[in-house]
Motif scaffolding. Sequence first.
Motif, short mmCIF file in Angstrom:
data_model
loop_
_atom_site.label_atom_id
_atom_site.label_comp_id
_atom_site.label_asym_id
_atom_site.label_seq_id
_atom_site.Cartn_x
_atom_site.Cartn_y
_atom_site.Cartn_z
N ARG A 188 -13.32 -13.85 29.96
CA ARG A 188 -13.67 -12.48 30.32
C ARG A 188 -12.47 -11.54 30.16
O ARG A 188 -12.60 -10.42 29.68
N ARG A 236 -23.55 -10.76 25.22
CA ARG A 236 -22.61 -10.21 24.24
C ARG A 236 -22.14 -11.27 23.26
O ARG A 236 -21.31 -11.01 22.40
N ASP A 248 -14.73 -5.89 27.12
CA ASP A 248 -16.12 -5.44 26.96
C ASP A 248 -16.60 -5.58 25.51
O ASP A 248 -17.61 -5.01 25.13
N ILE A 253 -19.70 -14.17 29.12
CA ILE A 253 -20.03 -12.83 28.63
C ILE A 253 -21.51 -12.61 28.38
O ILE A 253 -21.91 -11.54 27.92
#
Length: 202
Positions: A129, A161, A134, A158
């Motif tokens: 992470r 994603r 992001d 995640i």
Amino acid sequence: MQVDKILIIDLGGTDNGEIARELRRYLVYSEVHPHDMTAAELAEIEDVRGVIINGGPNREVDGVLIEPSADILALDVPFLHTGYDGYPDLPVNLQERAKLLNEFVFDTCKARPNWTIENFLEWKTAEIREEVGDRKVLLALSGGVDSTVLAALLGKAIGDRLTMIHVNTGLMRKNESEHIREVFDAHFPGQLIYVDASDRFL
């Protein structure tokens, strides 16, 4: 997440990996580092409870005996010195060796046996992470052990994603690519891109 660690600094020892594996069997995480590791590098590693400086027959490099760095030796952590400058080797007798390592790790260093699979998963997913942030990740998925474990860790870390690509080359065992497709479609719905490229390879 906190995982207590014992570092092994390689001063020409031939059994560094063996020592690390033995400590891990005690559920204490251990890793081997080169003799020229600096105090600054060590300080970047969290939760170090102690250091084993392990000498041995490979201590001479280009005709010079290698030594641990002075800044490492000045650190306020417990040390176990073995096999160099008058320090004895670790005992050959397995019971004596285990007793010495146990006393150093648990009595002297106060390390906790918290190197468990649950802590490992939590530790690695936290690392992922932090590294990914992001962003999204594209994983080439062969379906072997390495890519499957990585897919599981990435999925835990995640979520959606993660996108995976599996290429069916036609060279795997019969129906293996189809099985991979079924398994990953079930566990990661909509995240697997399946490419049948068998015509290109056969």
